[in-house]
Design an enzyme around this catalytic site. Structure first.
Site, short mmCIF file in Angstrom:
data_model
loop_
_atom_site.label_atom_id
_atom_site.label_comp_id
_atom_site.label_asym_id
_atom_site.label_seq_id
_atom_site.Cartn_x
_atom_site.Cartn_y
_atom_site.Cartn_z
N ASP A 100 38.26 37.05 37.64
CA ASP A 100 38.05 38.05 36.59
C ASP A 100 38.15 39.49 37.06
O ASP A 100 37.66 40.40 36.40
CB ASP A 100 36.66 37.83 35.97
CG ASP A 100 35.53 38.01 36.98
OD1 ASP A 100 35.81 38.33 38.15
OD2 ASP A 100 34.36 37.84 36.59
N GLU A 122 39.52 29.22 38.25
CA GLU A 122 38.22 29.66 37.71
C GLU A 122 38.41 30.25 36.31
O GLU A 122 38.00 31.38 36.00
CB GLU A 122 37.50 30.65 38.62
CG GLU A 122 36.00 30.69 38.40
CD GLU A 122 35.29 31.75 39.21
OE1 GLU A 122 35.40 32.94 38.89
OE2 GLU A 122 34.62 31.38 40.19
N GLU A 136 34.87 42.53 33.64
CA GLU A 136 35.29 41.18 34.05
C GLU A 136 35.46 40.22 32.89
O GLU A 136 36.36 39.37 32.91
CB GLU A 136 34.30 40.61 35.07
CG GLU A 136 34.32 41.30 36.43
CD GLU A 136 33.47 42.55 36.51
OE1 GLU A 136 32.78 42.90 35.50
OE2 GLU A 136 33.47 43.21 37.56
N HIS A 211 25.84 44.77 42.77
CA HIS A 211 27.05 45.59 42.74
C HIS A 211 27.62 45.82 41.35
O HIS A 211 28.47 46.66 41.16
CB HIS A 211 28.14 44.97 43.62
CG HIS A 211 28.76 43.72 43.06
ND1 HIS A 211 29.73 43.75 42.08
CD2 HIS A 211 28.54 42.41 43.31
CE1 HIS A 211 30.10 42.50 41.78
NE2 HIS A 211 29.38 41.68 42.49
N ARG A 213 28.99 46.86 37.88
CA ARG A 213 29.20 48.16 37.22
C ARG A 213 28.13 48.46 36.17
O ARG A 213 27.63 49.58 36.09
CB ARG A 213 30.54 48.11 36.48
CG ARG A 213 31.64 48.80 37.17
CD ARG A 213 32.85 48.92 36.25
NE ARG A 213 33.75 49.91 36.79
CZ ARG A 213 34.39 49.80 37.94
NH1 ARG A 213 34.26 48.71 38.68
NH2 ARG A 213 35.17 50.76 38.38
N HIS A 244 26.59 46.35 49.30
CA HIS A 244 28.00 46.44 48.94
C HIS A 244 28.56 47.79 49.40
O HIS A 244 27.84 48.79 49.42
CB HIS A 244 28.09 46.30 47.41
CG HIS A 244 29.48 46.10 46.87
ND1 HIS A 244 30.41 47.11 46.82
CD2 HIS A 244 30.09 45.01 46.35
CE1 HIS A 244 31.54 46.65 46.30
NE2 HIS A 244 31.36 45.37 46.00
#
Ligand code: UD1
Ligand code: UDP
Length: 379
Positions: A100, A122, A136, A211, A213, A244
Site C-alpha cells: 500500500d 498483500e 495507504e 511512523h 502520517r 523511524h
C-alpha cells in the site's frame, strides 16, 4: 528445463515491502524458466538497504529517489516517470508490487500505462476509511483496481476484494509473506548485537514503534506522554524504541523521550535483531502494519496506536487491541497488561491468521500458471 516463461519484474521501495517481497524474490530466483528482475525505487534508502543486505538481494535497477522530507507528490511522480523507462526497456510479462505504499501504487500505474499485467501481493486489506491509514488505504484500493492477479493474505481480504470487484477478479488466498520472512529469521539462541547491550533483559520489555502520517504531531505527543508515565510508575519495564528515520518522528521522539531513564531510543534495527527483539518483548505498542501480523505468531500482545486497522483478524482473535492514540487509553491498556496476569495471558497466545510460511511458494505457483496461459495465448 521447460519452455521459458518470461520475465517477472518485482518493484518495491520501502522497508516493509522489501521484507515481504524478499521471500517472493528468493522463490522466483529458484525458477530457471523465469527471468526475475528486481527494480527498487528506494523511496526509503537506509531502511531499504538494511533489508536488501540481510536477504542478499541485488537490485537490477535502483531509482534512488529518496529525499529528506519528501512529499507524496514528488514520490508519486518520480516513481511513475522513473519506472517508465525501466518498463520500456525490459518489457516484463508481469510486474509484481506489494501492499500500500506510494511506490506500490505509482509502479502499478506505470505498468498499467504500458498494458503490462500487475500482480498485487498483500491485496484486499481495507479499513474502508479513505483517510486512514493515509494515503495507504487509497494506494492499496487503487492498486487493486489496476492489478490483474490479486494475492490476498486472508479470506477476509479476499472477501473485501470480491465485494468491490466489478469484473471477476482473479484472487488467490496465499497467507502473508511476512510470516515466511519471520520464520526464517527467528532463532531460539539468538545473540543480540552490541548496540542493544544497554537494555536490561531482566526487565519487561515494551517494544515501541511509530511512523504513521496520521499520527504525526499531537497524536505522537500523546503516545510518548503515556510512555513517560508508564516508566515512571513501573520500575521493572524498559521501553525499547527503534525510531523511524523520518525527521518528523525523530524530532518529537528525541525531544520528549531523549533523556528518560529506561527509555532506549535507538536507530532502526536490521530485521534480524528486530524480529528477535519482538520475540524477547513483553508487550508491543505500535502503529505499524507489518508488526500487527508478526507479533501474533510470536504470542506477543500488541496494542495498536491507531484509530483503524486493515488487519482485523488478530483483533478478532484477541491478541491485538486497537488502543488508539489518546494518552490515557494507552496508559490504561498497557497498565492492565502489566498488572493483570489473566488479561496478559488472554492476549499472549500464539495465533497465525496471517500464514504458515508458505505464502511465497503459493504465489510463485500461480505466477507460473499465469505465464503458461499467457504464452499459450501469444502462440
Ligand atoms: C512509508 C510509506 C508507508 C509505510 C512506511 C514504512 C508512503 C506514502 N508511506 O512511510 O506506507 O508504512 O514507509 O516505514 O508510501 N527516511 C530516511 N531514511 C530511510 C527512510 C526514510 O531518512 O531509510 C526519511 C526521509 O527523510 C524521508 C522520510 O523518512 O523523506 C519519509 O519517508 P516516506 O517513505 O515518504 O514515508 P514513511 O513515513 O517512511
Ligand atoms: N522493522 C525492522 N526494524 C525496525 C522496525 C521494524 O526490521 O527497527 C520491521 C518489522 O519487523 C516489520 C516492518 O519492519 O516487518 C514494518 O515496517 P514499518 O512499521 O516501517 O511499516 P508498515 O508495516 O507499517 O508499513
Amino acid at each position: 528445463m521447460g519452455i521459458h516463461l518470461g520475465k517477472v519484474m518485482v518493484v518495491f521501495g520501502t522497508r516493509p515491502e522489501a521484507i515481504k517481497m524478499a521471500p517472493v524474490i528468493n522463490e522466483l530466483k529458484m525458477e530457471e524458466d523465469i527471468n526475475t528482475i528486481v527494480a527498487v525505487t528506494a523511496q526509503h534508502r537506509d531502511m531499504l538497504d538494511q533489508v536488501l543486505n540481510l536477504f542478499n538481494i541485488k537490485p537490477d535497477y535502483d531509482l534512488n529517489l529518496m529525499k529528506q522530507q519528501q512529499d507524496l507528490y514528488s514520490v508519486t511522480s518520480e516513481v511513475l516517470t522513473g519506472m517508465k523507462e525501466i518498463l520500456e526497456k525490459e518489457k516484463p510479462s508481469l510486474v509484481l508490487v506489494h501492499g500500500d505504499t506510494t511506490t506500490t501504487f505509482a509502479a502499478a500505474l506505470a505498468a498499467f500505462y504500458q498494458k503490462i499485467p500487475v500482480g498485487h501481493v498483500e491485496a484486499g486489506l481495507r479499513t474502508k476509511n479513505k483517510y486512514s491509514p493515509f494515503p495507504e488505504e487509497m494506494n492499496r484500493t487503487l492498486t487493486g483496481k489496476l492489478a490483474e492477479l490479486h494475492f490476498a493474505p486472508t479470506d477476509t481480504s479476499r472477501e473485501n476484494l470480491l465485494r468491490e470487484a466489478a469484473a471477476n477478479f482473479k484472487i488467490w488466498v496465499t497467507g502473508n509473506t511476512v510470516i515466511d520472512a519471520l520464520l526464517t529469521t527467528i532463532k531460539d539462541d539468538y545473540q543480540f548485537p552490541k548496540e542493544l547491550s544497554k537494555i536490561n533483559f531482566n526487565n519487561r520489555i515494551l517494544l515501541v514503534t511509530t511512523h504513521r502520517r496520521e499520527n504525526w504531531g499531537e497524536k505522537m505527543r500523546q503516545i510518548y506522554g503515556a510512555l513517560i508515565d508508564l516508566v515512571e510508575e513501573f520500575t521493572d519495564i524498559e521501553v525499547v524504541f527503534p525510531v523511524h528515520k523520518n525527521p518528523i518522528v525523530k524530532d518529537i521522539a528525541h525531544e520528549m523521550l531523549g533523556d528518560k531513564e529506561r527509555i532506549h531510543l535507538i536507530e532502526p534495527l536490521d530485521y534480524e535483531p528486530f524480529a528477535n527483539l519482538m520475540n524477547a518483548s513483553h508487550i508491543i505498542l505500535t502503529d505499524s502494519g507489518g508488526m500487527q501480523e508478526e507479533a501474533p505468531s510470536l504470542g506477543k500482545p500488541v496494542l495498536v496506536l491507531r484509530d483503524t486497522t486493515e488487519r482485523p483478524e488478530a483483533v478478532e482473535a484477541g491478541t491485538v487491541k486497537l488502543t488508539g492514540t489518546v494518552h490515557e487509553h494507552i496508559y490504561n491498556d498497557t497498565k492492565q497488561l502489566l498488572t493483570n496476569t489473566q488479561e496478559y495471558e488472554k492476549m499472549a497466545k500464539a495465533i497465525n491468521p496471517y500464514g504458515d510460511g508458505k505464502a511465497a511458494k503459493r504465489i510463485i505457483k500461480t505466477i507460473k500458471e499465469f505465464l503458461y496461459v499467457r504464452i499459450g495465448n501469444l502462440n
